[in-house]
Design an enzyme around this catalytic site. Structure first.
Site, PDB file in Angstrom:
ATOM      1  N   ILE A  31     -10.729  13.936 -42.674  1.00 47.43           N
ATOM      2  CA  ILE A  31      -9.423  13.320 -42.433  1.00 47.43           C
ATOM      3  C   ILE A  31      -8.363  14.333 -42.047  1.00 47.43           C
ATOM      4  O   ILE A  31      -7.234  13.957 -41.722  1.00 47.43           O
ATOM      5  CB  ILE A  31      -8.948  12.510 -43.660  1.00 47.43           C
ATOM      6  CG1 ILE A  31      -8.867  13.400 -44.900  1.00 47.43           C
ATOM      7  CG2 ILE A  31      -9.877  11.331 -43.906  1.00 47.43           C
ATOM      8  CD1 ILE A  31      -8.313  12.686 -46.129  1.00 47.43           C
ATOM      9  N   LYS A  54     -10.940  19.137 -50.443  1.00 53.06           N
ATOM     10  CA  LYS A  54     -10.814  20.238 -49.491  1.00 53.06           C
ATOM     11  C   LYS A  54     -12.104  21.039 -49.554  1.00 53.06           C
ATOM     12  O   LYS A  54     -12.552  21.424 -50.635  1.00 53.06           O
ATOM     13  CB  LYS A  54      -9.607  21.112 -49.843  1.00 53.06           C
ATOM     14  CG  LYS A  54      -9.303  22.180 -48.801  1.00 53.06           C
ATOM     15  CD  LYS A  54      -8.105  23.014 -49.225  1.00 53.06           C
ATOM     16  CE  LYS A  54      -6.844  22.178 -49.235  1.00 53.06           C
ATOM     17  NZ  LYS A  54      -5.657  23.023 -49.550  1.00 53.06           N
ATOM     18  N   ASP A 143       5.581  26.898 -49.898  1.00 48.92           N
ATOM     19  CA  ASP A 143       5.233  26.422 -48.553  1.00 48.92           C
ATOM     20  C   ASP A 143       5.698  24.981 -48.353  1.00 48.92           C
ATOM     21  O   ASP A 143       4.942  24.125 -47.878  1.00 48.92           O
ATOM     22  CB  ASP A 143       3.729  26.546 -48.321  1.00 48.92           C
ATOM     23  CG  ASP A 143       3.373  26.576 -46.827  1.00 48.92           C
ATOM     24  OD1 ASP A 143       4.280  26.834 -46.006  1.00 48.92           O
ATOM     25  OD2 ASP A 143       2.204  26.338 -46.491  1.00 48.92           O
TER      26      ASP A 143
END
Length: 319
Positions: A31, A54, A143
């Protein structure tokens, strides 16, 4: 997350789709990608829920250290999606987290451009609430950017933001996770002191919130942003984008208090669709490495037992 052409690691994982990884995660379809590998929809056979995993392949020690550090994040909050488990098998390491199917704020900006003031205010409020929880746990995200702001698939209802991707998160002011003079983060969203390699501090995340806010207002990435335009949220953005960290808003809670005093209208923004859709049908499951999938065989054995029991009763074969 965004869809990309398969990498070599993704190709190896693809060859194992419909295969069980570490006896728990059934890979279904790719995805997107994250900072350290491909991202897959998977079925967790223990919880019987769909999750996002992941996948990291052929990892170096440095990348693996970051990967393991990310899986250690344990922030439970409605506006945060943090890893909740990991597993390893052969050359693959997988990190599991909740599946968020509405794409990201980056997708919303790419498709719709600048957002209305009410929607901007709502997204910033949710982001600041998530960051308050992250900072309270002793971490700096480092981040914060639109691609890492995931969205639940709420359709025509108001958006629901989830802060994700903790791959470079670090304990507050911890020298072990800071490379000097290198900078850790994404160009344009990093605070000036972060770009100079300063120790992790929550105010660096707040500067990034200011850059995100300006992008939501103008539709422009940091490299093209100029002066802050006249806008109901301008007082907040000005306080977030102060170059001197000593003069910047000190906490996410302080940002929330200021935001909630501003005359922000109700959101009228675009819908957030389900960008993943239903999972594709999977083939018969086998474990990675060719071993028998014992959960599947256990189900068959259980069914055989039920049928045998019925025959005993129906045919009078009861001892």
């Amino acid at each position: 997350m965004h869809r990309v052409a398969p990498t070599r690691a993704a190709a190896r994982a693809s060859a194992r789709s419909s295969a069980m990884v570490a006896g728990r995660y059934l890979l279904i379809d790719q995805i997107g990608t994250g900072g350290m590998g491909s991202v897959w929809r998977a079925h967790d056979v223990r919880t019987r829920h769909h999750v996002a995993v992941k996948v990291l392949g052929r990892h170096s020690s440095a990348v693996l250290a970051r990967f393991v550090r990310e899986q250690a994040i344990r922030v439970r909050h409605p506006h945060v999606v943090a890893p909740h488990g990991w597993a390893a098998e052969d050359d693959l390491v997988v990190l599991a987290m909740e599946l968020v199917s509405g794409g990201s704020v980056a997708d919303l900006l790419r498709e719709h451009g600048p957002l209305d003031p009410g929607t901007v205010g709502l997204l910033l409020e949710q982001l600041l609430m998530g960051l308050a929880a992250v900072h309270a746990s002793g971490l700096v995200h480092r981040d914060v950017k639109p691609a890492n702001l995931l969205l639940e698939a709420t359709g025509d209802a108001t958006p629901h933001l989830r802060l994700g991707d903790f791959g470079v998160a670090a304990p507050i002011a911890d020298r072990r996770f800071t490379t000097v003079p290198g900078a850790i983060g994404t160009d344009g969203y990093m605070a000036p002191e972060q770009a100079r390699g300063a120790l992790p501090e929550p105010t660096q995340d707040l500067y990034a919130v200011g850059r995100v806010a300006l992008e939501l207002i103008t539709g422009l990435p940091p490299s093209r942003q100029g002066e802050i335009p006249s806008h109901p949220l301008r007082p907040l953005v000005e306080r977030l984008l102060v170059a001197d960290p000593e003069q910047r808003l000190a906490t996410a809670d302080a940002g929330l208090r200021l935001l909630r005093r501003l005359p922000v209208p109700a959101p009228t923004g675009p819908p957030v669709p389900d960008r993943l859709g239903p999972p594709p049908r999977t083939r018969r499951t086998t474990r990675v490495g060719g071993d028998v999938d014992w959960p599947a065989w256990a189900a068959v054995a259980g069914l055989v037992g039920v049928v045998a029991g019925c025959l005993y009763v129906l045919l009078g074969w009861w001892p």
